[in-house]
Motif scaffolding. Structure first.
Motif, PDB file in Angstrom:
ATOM      1  N   UNK A   1     -19.403  23.038 -78.386  1.00 36.66           N
ATOM      2  CA  UNK A   1     -17.922  23.279 -78.751  1.00 36.66           C
ATOM      3  C   UNK A   1     -17.200  23.905 -77.556  1.00 36.66           C
ATOM      4  N   UNK A   2     -18.039  24.454 -76.868  1.00 38.74           N
ATOM      5  CA  UNK A   2     -17.341  25.178 -75.691  1.00 38.74           C
ATOM      6  C   UNK A   2     -16.865  24.120 -74.679  1.00 38.74           C
ATOM      7  N   UNK A   3     -18.134  23.511 -74.467  1.00 37.19           N
ATOM      8  CA  UNK A   3     -17.942  22.404 -73.354  1.00 37.19           C
ATOM      9  C   UNK A   3     -16.664  21.371 -73.791  1.00 37.19           C
ATOM     10  N   UNK A   4     -16.575  20.980 -75.242  1.00 40.22           N
ATOM     11  CA  UNK A   4     -15.733  20.103 -75.563  1.00 40.22           C
ATOM     12  C   UNK A   4     -14.218  20.677 -75.318  1.00 40.22           C
ATOM     13  N   UNK A   5     -14.103  22.268 -75.565  1.00 37.84           N
ATOM     14  CA  UNK A   5     -12.830  22.692 -75.289  1.00 37.84           C
ATOM     15  C   UNK A   5     -12.435  22.765 -73.837  1.00 37.84           C
ATOM     16  N   UNK A   6     -13.574  22.866 -72.880  1.00 28.54           N
ATOM     17  CA  UNK A   6     -13.157  22.562 -71.404  1.00 28.54           C
ATOM     18  C   UNK A   6     -12.647  21.435 -71.017  1.00 28.54           C
ATOM     19  N   UNK A   7     -13.272  20.384 -71.928  1.00 27.81           N
ATOM     20  CA  UNK A   7     -12.553  18.921 -71.434  1.00 27.81           C
ATOM     21  C   UNK A   7     -11.124  18.846 -72.087  1.00 27.81           C
ATOM     22  N   UNK A   8     -10.940  19.461 -73.245  1.00 27.69           N
ATOM     23  CA  UNK A   8      -9.422  19.421 -74.018  1.00 27.69           C
ATOM     24  C   UNK A   8      -8.673  19.959 -73.021  1.00 27.69           C
ATOM     25  N   UNK A   9      -9.026  21.304 -72.480  1.00 24.79           N
ATOM     26  CA  UNK A   9      -8.172  22.245 -71.476  1.00 24.79           C
ATOM     27  C   UNK A   9      -8.007  21.306 -70.451  1.00 24.79           C
ATOM     28  N   UNK A  10      -8.804  20.656 -69.755  1.00 23.73           N
ATOM     29  CA  UNK A  10      -8.653  19.948 -68.618  1.00 23.73           C
ATOM     30  C   UNK A  10      -7.661  18.807 -68.800  1.00 23.73           C
ATOM     31  N   UNK A  11      -7.945  18.052 -69.724  1.00 30.34           N
ATOM     32  CA  UNK A  11      -6.947  16.923 -70.073  1.00 30.34           C
ATOM     33  C   UNK A  11      -5.418  17.514 -70.482  1.00 30.34           C
TER      34      UNK A  11
ATOM     35  N   UNK B   1     -20.400  28.643 -63.668  1.00 36.42           N
ATOM     36  CA  UNK B   1     -19.589  27.964 -64.736  1.00 36.42           C
ATOM     37  C   UNK B   1     -20.050  28.518 -65.890  1.00 36.42           C
ATOM     38  N   UNK B   2     -20.776  29.838 -66.022  1.00 34.68           N
ATOM     39  CA  UNK B   2     -21.148  30.381 -67.286  1.00 34.68           C
ATOM     40  C   UNK B   2     -20.015  31.113 -67.896  1.00 34.68           C
ATOM     41  N   UNK B   3     -19.939  31.480 -69.068  1.00 36.73           N
ATOM     42  CA  UNK B   3     -18.926  32.349 -69.529  1.00 36.73           C
ATOM     43  C   UNK B   3     -17.645  31.675 -69.689  1.00 36.73           C
ATOM     44  N   UNK B   4     -16.777  32.316 -69.353  1.00 40.00           N
ATOM     45  CA  UNK B   4     -15.252  31.706 -69.434  1.00 40.00           C
ATOM     46  C   UNK B   4     -15.066  31.066 -68.203  1.00 40.00           C
ATOM     47  N   UNK B   5     -16.051  30.923 -67.263  1.00 38.58           N
ATOM     48  CA  UNK B   5     -15.732  29.880 -66.051  1.00 38.58           C
ATOM     49  C   UNK B   5     -15.468  28.420 -66.247  1.00 38.58           C
ATOM     50  N   UNK B   6     -16.149  28.175 -67.236  1.00 39.47           N
ATOM     51  CA  UNK B   6     -16.153  26.547 -67.506  1.00 39.47           C
ATOM     52  C   UNK B   6     -14.551  26.074 -67.908  1.00 39.47           C
ATOM     53  N   UNK B   7     -14.116  26.812 -68.843  1.00 34.97           N
ATOM     54  CA  UNK B   7     -12.812  26.498 -69.266  1.00 34.97           C
ATOM     55  C   UNK B   7     -11.766  26.715 -68.384  1.00 34.97           C
ATOM     56  N   UNK B   8     -11.602  27.644 -67.735  1.00 37.82           N
ATOM     57  CA  UNK B   8     -10.777  28.005 -66.563  1.00 37.82           C
ATOM     58  C   UNK B   8     -10.880  27.012 -65.452  1.00 37.82           C
ATOM     59  N   UNK B   9     -12.111  26.473 -65.238  1.00 33.25           N
ATOM     60  CA  UNK B   9     -12.321  25.424 -64.033  1.00 33.25           C
ATOM     61  C   UNK B   9     -11.921  24.282 -64.629  1.00 33.25           C
ATOM     62  N   UNK B  10     -12.153  23.796 -65.995  1.00 32.89           N
ATOM     63  CA  UNK B  10     -11.719  22.399 -66.411  1.00 32.89           C
ATOM     64  C   UNK B  10     -10.255  22.411 -66.258  1.00 32.89           C
ATOM     65  N   UNK B  11      -9.455  23.587 -66.373  1.00 38.52           N
ATOM     66  CA  UNK B  11      -8.073  23.385 -66.126  1.00 38.52           C
ATOM     67  C   UNK B  11      -7.638  23.238 -64.611  1.00 38.52           C
TER      68      UNK B  11
END
Length: 442
Positions: A152-162, A371-381
């Protein structure tokens, strides 16, 4: 007499983008059709090895077999074929072609400042803008799985990116075109993975590279340093092969701007090496030239990197004709990046085409543990913002924004696609590992 030409109005361009929704709906981008594969992935990979250095092909397969993300990095030909059988918007921009989380990084701009941007363009070509987004979506899911995130976290990172891509593209559609061309993405240093890459880049100075890659010549005290022997990743090149590499500097100099030619004239070539880089590029011919300027404390390293055709070429017959693949990469890089390497250029050695650029001049990339922790979603953006800027610079932000519109449907569809393609990548990776084991036993 000047003939009247029809210039599309902003409203017409936006309407063109909206009309493309009839060609492929925004929610329809969640589809993956691997049943339409005409050629098995392993056969596509084997075909892509043609012309590469035979002794290094095994190494490339070994790197790809280490992890699903490692496989993904080396399997652009497979994803290019998979994307080509899907419905596309036909909305064209310059593609990075290999948009994944490790192909963004820090490097020194011409004015010496550190910048963070897309920095790998080996596969660049003009094509449907969403192909870059789909590759990035899959990479975020694979990187998330590789760095310990829940699905779910990885999916949220994609959504944040797009979502960030779409929001910025809508903003670009309202901006003066000149401002779009010079737009800078701010707050980069506040994002932990980007900050880590910037810190690596700050340490990666030419003197640091000098210490890493060269050593004093023990046979000639007082002589200039020379490349180390770190086989198989770094091997000195001598004799006729070195002379051929040095001769390639002639046509390279001719295509540089006069001020760059003048600057390069102060540097003399000292030594040549063959270097193995990356994953997708393993097996291609990649040379490094060590230069000295104002003495030993003024090193310059140029990379002369073989560039075959983009993996997307066969699927994009309407793309701009390519006369030189080194130039294709350089032109694509300049089209998408805000600031590019001042020594970026191209040349040839024999019948092969090469890109020329600086090697390791304040360069730094992220690693999956970053990219561990909150890094993935922030990086996705950040990934979304930088892709949006690159596509807006090289395409038409009004058309893309017209297609995207508002709402979350497109982002949700790409998050689903990213998960589906990550699943398929893991299956393809397992097939590669089985094939390698079978070959080892036989």
């Amino acid at each position: 007499m000047v003939r009247a030409m029809h210039w599309a109005t902003p409203e017409e361009r936006r309407n063109l983008g909206q009309a493309r929704r009839k060609q492929v709906g925004r929610q329809a981008h969640d589809e993956l059709n691997t049943k339409a594969r005409k050629t098995p992935p392993l056969a596509l990979l084997e075909r892509s090895m043609r012309g590469r250095v035979p002794a290094l092909i095994k190494l490339k397969y070994e790197l790809m077999a280490q992890s699903p993300f490692g496989y993904f990095r080396g399997a652009v030909p497979v994803m290019a074929a998979d994307l080509a059988v899907l419905p596309s918007t036909g909305i064209v921009s310059q593609l990075c072609g290999d948009a994944h989380v490790r192909n963004l990084g820090a490097y020194a701009a011409p004015d010496g400042r550190l910048v963070f941007d897309i920095n790998d363009f080996d596969e660049t070509i003009r094509g449907p803008f969403e192909w870059d987004l789909k590759r990035m979506a899959a990479s975020l899911v694979l990187a998330g799985r590789g760095s310990g995130h829940k699905e779910s976290s990885a999916g949220q990172a994609v959504e944040k990116c797009i979502e960030r891509y779409s929001a910025l593209m809508r903003a670009f559609a309202k901006m003066p075109s000149l401002e779009v061309g010079r737009f800078q993405v701010h707050r980069l240093g506040q994002v932990a993975p980007v900050h880590a890459a910037l810190m690596k880049a700050e340490r990666s100075t030419p003197p640091h590279t000098l210490e890493q890659l060269t050593e004093p010549d023990s046979n000639k005290p007082g002589a200039p340093r020379r490349f180390k022997e770190l086989k198989p990743t770094l091997t000195r090149v001598t004799g006729s092969q070195a002379l051929a590499v040095l001769a390639s500097l002639g046509p390279y100099r001719e295509m540089l701007e006069p001020q760059r030619q003048h600057l390069l004239s102060f540097y003399r070539p000292v030594d040549v090496a063959f270097k193995v880089v990356g994953t997708g590029s393993v097996g291609l011919r990649d040379y490094c030239i060590y230069f000295e300027g104002n003495g030993p404390a003024d090193p310059l390293f140029l990379q002369v990197k073989e560039e075959p055709a983009s993996a997307y070429t066969d699927y994009l017959p309407d793309a701009h004709p390519v006369h030189h693949n080194g130039q294709r990469v350089a032109d694509g890089q300049r089209a998408m990046q805000l600031q590019s390497d001042p020594f970026l250029g191209w040349t040839h050695i024999g019948g092969r085409q090469y890109l020329v650029r600086q090697l390791n001049d304040h360069k730094g990339s992220i690693d999956l543990p970053d990219l561990a922790g909150v890094g993935l979603q922030a990086y996705g953006e950040v990934c979304g913002e930088l892709l949006a800027r690159g596509h807006a610079r090289s395409g038409d932000p009004l058309v893309i924004a017209g297609y995207l519109g508002s709402g979350d449907g497109f982002a949700e569809a790409l998050a689903k696609f990213g998960s589906l393609y990550a699943d398929q990548t893991e299956k393809d990776w397992e097939a590669l590992r089985r094939s390698r084991k079978t070959r080892t036993k036989s």
